[in-house]
Design a protein around this motif. Structure first.
Motif, PDB file in Angstrom:
ATOM      1  N   UNK A  94     110.273  10.498-103.652  1.00  0.00           N
ATOM      2  CA  UNK A  94     110.100  11.226-102.408  1.00  0.00           C
ATOM      3  C   UNK A  94     108.637  11.286-101.991  1.00  0.00           C
ATOM      4  N   UNK A  95     107.737  11.343-102.966  1.00  0.00           N
ATOM      5  CA  UNK A  95     106.312  11.413-102.640  1.00  0.00           C
ATOM      6  C   UNK A  95     105.855  10.164-101.896  1.00  0.00           C
ATOM      7  N   UNK A  96     106.447   9.021-102.238  1.00  0.00           N
ATOM      8  CA  UNK A  96     106.076   7.767-101.572  1.00  0.00           C
ATOM      9  C   UNK A  96     106.634   7.727-100.145  1.00  0.00           C
ATOM     10  N   UNK A  97     107.899   8.105 -99.986  1.00  0.00           N
ATOM     11  CA  UNK A  97     108.494   8.088 -98.646  1.00  0.00           C
ATOM     12  C   UNK A  97     107.839   9.127 -97.738  1.00  0.00           C
ATOM     13  N   UNK A 130     108.335   4.444-108.426  1.00  0.00           N
ATOM     14  CA  UNK A 130     107.571   3.700-107.432  1.00  0.00           C
ATOM     15  C   UNK A 130     106.709   2.681-108.167  1.00  0.00           C
ATOM     16  N   UNK A 131     106.722   1.447-107.709  1.00  0.00           N
ATOM     17  CA  UNK A 131     105.919   0.403-108.336  1.00  0.00           C
ATOM     18  C   UNK A 131     104.530   0.355-107.696  1.00  0.00           C
ATOM     19  N   UNK A 132     103.527   0.012-108.509  1.00  0.00           N
ATOM     20  CA  UNK A 132     102.173  -0.094-107.993  1.00  0.00           C
ATOM     21  C   UNK A 132     102.076  -1.135-106.883  1.00  0.00           C
ATOM     22  N   UNK A 133     102.931  -2.165-106.938  1.00  0.00           N
ATOM     23  CA  UNK A 133     102.912  -3.186-105.891  1.00  0.00           C
ATOM     24  C   UNK A 133     103.259  -2.585-104.533  1.00  0.00           C
ATOM     25  N   UNK A 134     104.154  -1.596-104.526  1.00  0.00           N
ATOM     26  CA  UNK A 134     104.513  -0.939-103.272  1.00  0.00           C
ATOM     27  C   UNK A 134     103.328  -0.153-102.725  1.00  0.00           C
ATOM     28  N   UNK A 135     102.620   0.540-103.602  1.00  0.00           N
ATOM     29  CA  UNK A 135     101.439   1.295-103.185  1.00  0.00           C
ATOM     30  C   UNK A 135     100.370   0.342-102.665  1.00  0.00           C
ATOM     31  N   UNK A 136     100.185  -0.768-103.380  1.00  0.00           N
ATOM     32  CA  UNK A 136      99.183  -1.748-102.975  1.00  0.00           C
ATOM     33  C   UNK A 136      99.487  -2.328-101.599  1.00  0.00           C
ATOM     34  N   UNK A 137     100.776  -2.598-101.344  1.00  0.00           N
ATOM     35  CA  UNK A 137     101.151  -3.134-100.028  1.00  0.00           C
ATOM     36  C   UNK A 137     100.899  -2.112 -98.925  1.00  0.00           C
ATOM     37  N   UNK A 138     101.187  -0.845 -99.217  1.00  0.00           N
ATOM     38  CA  UNK A 138     100.946   0.202 -98.230  1.00  0.00           C
ATOM     39  C   UNK A 138      99.451   0.338 -97.947  1.00  0.00           C
ATOM     40  N   UNK A 139      98.646   0.302 -99.005  1.00  0.00           N
ATOM     41  CA  UNK A 139      97.196   0.398 -98.835  1.00  0.00           C
ATOM     42  C   UNK A 139      96.662  -0.789 -98.042  1.00  0.00           C
ATOM     43  N   UNK A 140      97.177  -1.982 -98.322  1.00  0.00           N
ATOM     44  CA  UNK A 140      96.754  -3.170 -97.583  1.00  0.00           C
ATOM     45  C   UNK A 140      97.167  -3.086 -96.116  1.00  0.00           C
ATOM     46  N   UNK A 141      98.347  -2.540 -95.864  1.00  0.00           N
ATOM     47  CA  UNK A 141      98.841  -2.420 -94.491  1.00  0.00           C
ATOM     48  C   UNK A 141      97.902  -1.577 -93.636  1.00  0.00           C
ATOM     49  N   UNK A 142      97.337  -0.521 -94.267  1.00  0.00           N
ATOM     50  CA  UNK A 142      96.429   0.369 -93.537  1.00  0.00           C
ATOM     51  C   UNK A 142      94.965   0.098 -93.887  1.00  0.00           C
ATOM     52  N   UNK A 143      94.726  -0.972 -94.638  1.00  0.00           N
ATOM     53  CA  UNK A 143      93.365  -1.390 -94.985  1.00  0.00           C
ATOM     54  C   UNK A 143      92.574  -0.217 -95.571  1.00  0.00           C
ATOM     55  N   UNK A 144      93.211   0.508 -96.481  1.00  0.00           N
ATOM     56  CA  UNK A 144      92.641   1.729 -97.046  1.00  0.00           C
ATOM     57  C   UNK A 144      92.730   1.692 -98.568  1.00  0.00           C
ATOM     58  N   UNK A 145      91.697   2.205 -99.220  1.00  0.00           N
ATOM     59  CA  UNK A 145      91.675   2.165-100.680  1.00  0.00           C
ATOM     60  C   UNK A 145      92.614   3.186-101.289  1.00  0.00           C
TER      61      UNK A 145
END
Length: 203
Positions: A94-97, A130-145
């Motif tokens: 839920x924290x990711x969504x 939640x997989x780290x790859x999902x977090x990484x994709x979200x961060x890349x989508x918003x160009x944010x660390x």
């Protein structure tokens, strides 16, 4: 210090988009917004940030919310939000969504060095939802660390370290350092990319 603001997610209207420059800044003061679902340790992190800020001369206010947009009725009295940290617990789907929905209510200007993703419970993978790859994709989508650290469990020193890192970013965002927030963001991303092969900590 930390105030909880609740709201229900709905269709995002232009007036509900959180903007970084809709109010004048206050000298030697900054307001941070921690966004995350229940149980992600927002209040613990908020307290640590205020504690480590004691000797910096910065008047820090940390607010928390479980969702965006923020309630419209408090708009006039709410201070300018200088920095946003979105909290993702890898053991809490839920924290990711929640974060996925919340970022849609934030002006793009925040993603130019005035926001980051905080990822917790990274160690161990058996209980990850939640997989780290999902977090990484979200961060890349918003160009944010994103920054990995501990909040609720383990060594309290880890939470203090995380609070210090966030405070450094907040000070830049609030104009207390002679450097652009975007430059700091890009530098952190570059340094982390170089270290990624040996230490999975920040992107």
């Amino acid at each position: 210090m930390a105030a909880e603001e609740e709201s229900e997610m709905s269709e995002v209207l232009p007036r509900e988009i959180l903007k970084p420059f809709n109010k004048m800044p206050v000298r030697n003061a900054a307001t941070v917004l921690l966004v995350g679902s229940y149980g992600t340790g927002k209040k613990q992190l908020a307290k640590s940030m205020v504690d480590v800020c004691t000797d910096t001369g910065l008047k820090l206010q940390v607010r928390t919310t479980t969702s965006l947009p923020l309630p419209e009725e408090n708009t006039d009295t709410r201070p300018r939000i200088d920095y946003i940290a979105f909290i993702i617990d890898l053991t809490n789907r839920l924290s990711f969504s929640t974060v996925q929905s919340a970022v849609q209510c934030v002006d793009v200007e925040y993603f130019l060095g005035r926001a980051c993703f905080v990822v917790t419970n990274v160690k161990g993978t058996s209980d990850h939802c939640v997989e780290m790859e999902e977090v990484s994709r979200l961060a890349d989508m918003y160009n944010t660390m994103y920054i990995c650290g501990g909040i609720k469990e383990g060594d309290p020193d880890e939470r203090t370290t995380l609070a210090n890192r966030l405070l450094q970013l907040v000070e830049v965002s609030a104009g207390r350092k002679n450097v652009s927030p975007l430059l700091v963001d890009l530098t952190c991303r570059q340094l982390s990319f170089q270290e990624e092969q040996t230490e999975f900590y920040t992107v």
